[in-house]
Structure formats: structure tokens, C-alpha cells
Write a protein that holds these residues in place. Sequence first.
Motif, short mmCIF file in Angstrom:
data_model
loop_
_atom_site.label_atom_id
_atom_site.label_comp_id
_atom_site.label_asym_id
_atom_site.label_seq_id
_atom_site.Cartn_x
_atom_site.Cartn_y
_atom_site.Cartn_z
N GLN A 117 -1.82 2.97 12.94
CA GLN A 117 -2.79 4.21 12.25
C GLN A 117 -3.70 4.09 10.81
OE1 GLN A 117 -2.11 8.11 13.49
NE2 GLN A 117 -0.64 7.70 14.61
N ASP A 119 -3.97 0.70 9.19
CA ASP A 119 -5.14 0.24 9.26
C ASP A 119 -6.45 0.74 10.09
OD1 ASP A 119 -3.49 -2.18 9.24
OD2 ASP A 119 -2.48 -3.19 10.49
N ALA A 120 -5.84 1.14 10.59
CA ALA A 120 -7.36 2.00 11.27
C ALA A 120 -8.21 2.90 10.31
CB ALA A 120 -7.45 3.42 12.23
N ILE A 121 -7.45 3.39 8.93
CA ILE A 121 -8.41 4.26 8.11
C ILE A 121 -8.80 3.25 7.34
CG2 ILE A 121 -7.36 5.44 5.65
CD1 ILE A 121 -5.55 6.76 8.03
N ARG A 122 -7.73 2.17 6.83
CA ARG A 122 -8.30 1.46 5.90
C ARG A 122 -9.10 0.38 6.91
NH1 ARG A 122 -4.28 -3.09 5.44
NH2 ARG A 122 -5.49 -4.02 4.39
N CYS A 123 -9.36 0.14 7.53
CA CYS A 123 -10.65 -0.40 8.59
C CYS A 123 -12.27 0.38 8.51
CB CYS A 123 -10.11 -0.35 9.98
SG CYS A 123 -11.48 -1.55 11.27
N LEU A 124 -12.18 1.71 7.97
CA LEU A 124 -12.90 2.98 7.75
C LEU A 124 -13.36 2.60 6.27
CD1 LEU A 124 -11.89 5.78 9.89
CD2 LEU A 124 -13.44 3.94 10.19
N GLY A 125 -12.35 1.42 5.15
CA GLY A 125 -12.87 1.74 4.25
C GLY A 125 -12.77 2.87 3.30
N SER A 126 -11.31 3.65 3.79
CA SER A 126 -10.68 4.42 3.70
C SER A 126 -9.35 4.72 2.97
CB SER A 126 -10.39 5.79 3.87
OG SER A 126 -11.43 5.76 4.63
N GLU A 131 -5.97 8.56 1.70
CA GLU A 131 -5.73 9.35 2.42
C GLU A 131 -4.86 10.04 3.09
OE1 GLU A 131 -8.72 10.18 3.88
OE2 GLU A 131 -9.73 9.35 2.06
#
Lengths: 251, 265
Positions: A117, A119-126, A131
Motif C-alpha cells: 500500500q 508503494d501504491a501511494i508512492r506510485c501516485l507521486g505522493s 500521507e
Amino acid sequence: MIVRSLNGLGDLLMYLGTVLRSALGSWRRREEIFDKSLLVIQQSLATTVFAGFFVGAIMTLQFTLQVQMFSALSYLGALVTSATVREVGPLLIAFLLSGKIGAFTSAELGTMKVSEQIDAIRCLGSDPIREVIVPRFLGIIIASFFLLSFGLLFSFFGGLLMATTFSGLPWEQYLSQIPRVVSGFSILSGVVKCFVFSLVIATICTYRGYTVFGGAKEVGDGVVQAATQTMIALVVADWFTTFILEGLINV
Amino acid sequence: MVGLKGEIMDVGKDAPIIELKSTSLGFDGHEVLKDFDLKLFEGDSLVLVGPSGSGKSTLLKLMAGLLKPQSGAVLYRGHDLSTLSKKLREEHLAEVGMLFQQNALFDSMTVFENLRFVIEEVEGIQQALDRKDDILETLEAVGLDHVLDHFPSEISGGMQKRLGIARALVLKPRLVFYDDPTAGLDPITSRKIVSMILELQKKWGATIVTVTNDMMRAYQLAGRCMVCFPGEFLKTGSAEDTKAFADPRVQQFIRGDVNGPLEAL
């Protein structure tokens, strides 16, 4: 082992620096931080009040036996309140909170890490620190500070109740000597410790969760490390703050 | 044709959308990639297959910009991902979607909120409110429009996978990374998921990179295949070329034989 420990401490301090820098711009996330604080308080208020009450009661029991030997029962309230506010209360309640909030937070973050999860946040550029970590970190500090203070208040009531029922000391006498021993500095000392302990709990528990790598076993290991390291760090922080504060009072 | 470490793999015709230039990466002294080059072009469908631990997911995360190479560069439309300006970084992220191996669904959010969060983070809160229809369209495309208010833990494994795909596609990205989209699913659901990926690619058009261990699904998806072994990545070409590829390790992996050169790995 010493080098590894120092490396670990360095990583932890760098992590704390990153979190604090990210926290500076977190005003716009105040609602989320408030929600996290409220959640922590809801989860731990009853336990903290219960523990605080009995810390005060235990201290009264212990001191009763000592002060009776010197026929100084009227000082019971002062001694119990001073020791509880300055030392035992913050430390014991912080231990309890580290087990409750700390384990919950490190397990939650560890699970988010291994289930990708984060990594998924990082994948959104955040930035996951901004966050995910900062709201929890500040939430723990705000809530822990509140809970520790609330726990200390109830430790006072616990001590008072035990003094009147077990030690046979009228409540007026229990209260009368408190202002002579418990100064503003004693309360400040307790407040400073509450803040330092909440910082220790928030830092170590979020760090251990955030740096988990692997699977379920590693999440478990992370939670155990968070629990043990927080307790050790709390004792060291207690010694350190006492050392500094006592040094200040003697200057 | 064998594409050993360091050889450039041309998988398309125009300028590359993603290019790996002499990239090296390792963990704890274990080298995953060494001087590795790769070009990925608009419209490609590249499938990475290979034994567990061979570095497929690492390569995928490197291409997605989630990992940084220890040396070399990952270029997005000619720009180094590690030095992208804020504007280009945002552009890049709006063009990239990713399905994670374990779906990485936000378990405190509902099905609908999982997609709305993506738009909120990339484009802003107002856009997320304005684009409600896009979210519903994406969820309809993956057959999840009837469980909008359910939490990920309340839907089946196949539905979670479809939600992961929907989340990867909600911004209609030009480049989609699928990390093991059929992991843990039964053969029928796996086939449905892969058919859905292909349908969505046809509908919205995108470059896709897929990691899988399932050779049947790899053949179904592959424009080009790359078979990965620890420290070595073999370009094996189309599905038909891969089936006929001469390397005994590739043949052993395809057949799933217990005995063979891969035994020692």
C-alpha cells in the motif's frame, strides 16, 4: 554490534528529521490528524484512566508504610503526588501506551508496507511520509500527551481515595501538604516527560512499522522490536529528562 | 536470439516510452541487474516470465520509478526519472498505472474511494469530485459497479484483483504495469482477468508490461516475452518464438520440469 546499534540510531534520527520536516507543512491535514488523535484516545482512554488510578493507589500504599515509620503521615499526599507526577506516573502510563498504541501503529504500518500500500501511494507521486506517517505520528503525540496528562490526573484521585480509605488520612490533610512539595516545576517536569515519552513512542513505533520488509513474520518481528525498543528508549529518555531537569533546578 | 545482460532490446518502432540505460541494482550484496538495457515503445505488450526471485518484480518497479538504479538511468520519454522536474513527474505519474502483486488496495477505503483517492492524489480533490463518471465507467468496465460501497475485505479475491486493475486504469494511463495479475486465482478467473486486461488495452490503448509465472497467460498477453533468470534476462520474442526458444532453461521453465539446468538455482 555497537556499530550496528549506532547505525540504527542514526537511521532513526534521520527518519525523525524527515518526519518533522514533513510535519511542518501538515496544517492542511489537520482534520486527518485530529481524527487519528481521536481514534488513539478512544482506543486507550479507559485503559489509561484505569492504569493511572491504580498507579496512584499503589504509590499511596507503598508510601503509607514508609511515612508511618517516621510519623509523617500528613506528608503522604505530597510525597505520592510528587513521585507520581514527576516520575512513576508518566513512565508507567507511557509503558502502557507503548504496548497499546505502539503495537497497533507498527503492526498497521508494517502491514501497509508488506501489502504494497505504501508503494501504491508512492506510485501516485505522493510522499508516504507526508500521507501516512505524519498524521499517525502527530496523532500519537497529541493523543499520548492528552492521555498521559489524563492518566496523571486519575493517579491523583487513586492516591486520594486510597489515602482516605486505607491510610486513614482525611482528604484535607492529604491535600494540605501537596503545595509545599509539588511545585510548578514538578508539574512542568511531568508535562515535559509526557511530551518526550509521546515523541519516543511515536518515533519508534512508526519507524519500525514503516521499515518492515518482507511478510507476515517480519511484521511480527517489527512489532516486537517496536515494543522492546520503545520500552528501553522510555527508560533512557526518563533518565535523560530527569538528569537535565534536575540539573536545571540546581543551576 | 538471446538478449544477454547489457544488450539493448528493441521491442517497437518509434521513440521509447521507457528506456533503461546500463542500469544496475542489487540488494544485500545480491546483484539483480547489471548494466541492463531495455527499450519499451508505445503500444508494446511485454511479458516478463521466470522463476521466483529472478528479479521480474524488481525490474517492473524500476521501470515504474518505484526503485532507483544504483547506477545507470531509467528514462521516461527521454527524461531521467530520478531528475524529472515536478511538472514532468506529474505528467509521468498521470501516464502510469500499476497493479501490485498483492493488489495493495487501501483497506480502509471502499471500492469507490480506492479509485477516487487516485484522482485526488494525482489531479486534486476538485477533479476527483468532477470525475465521478470516469470512476463509475472504470468500475463498470471491470464489473464492479454493483459493489461501490464495499470494502476490499468484503469482496472476493478475483474482485480484489479487478479492483486493483480498475485503480491502475482509472486515469487512463498510457503505460500500465501488471505485477502478477493472476497470482492466487483459479484458472477460469485468471483467464477472465487476462481477457479483461487485453480488452481494456484494446479499448483505451496502452503500453503494458506484465509479470507472470503462468505461461498460458503469458502467451495470451505477450507481444514480446522476456524470460528472467537470476542475473540474466533473455529476450525470447513472441509467444511462438518463446515456445521454440532453444535455451534449455527456457524449455524447462515452460514445461515445468523438475530436473534440468534450473534445478541448481
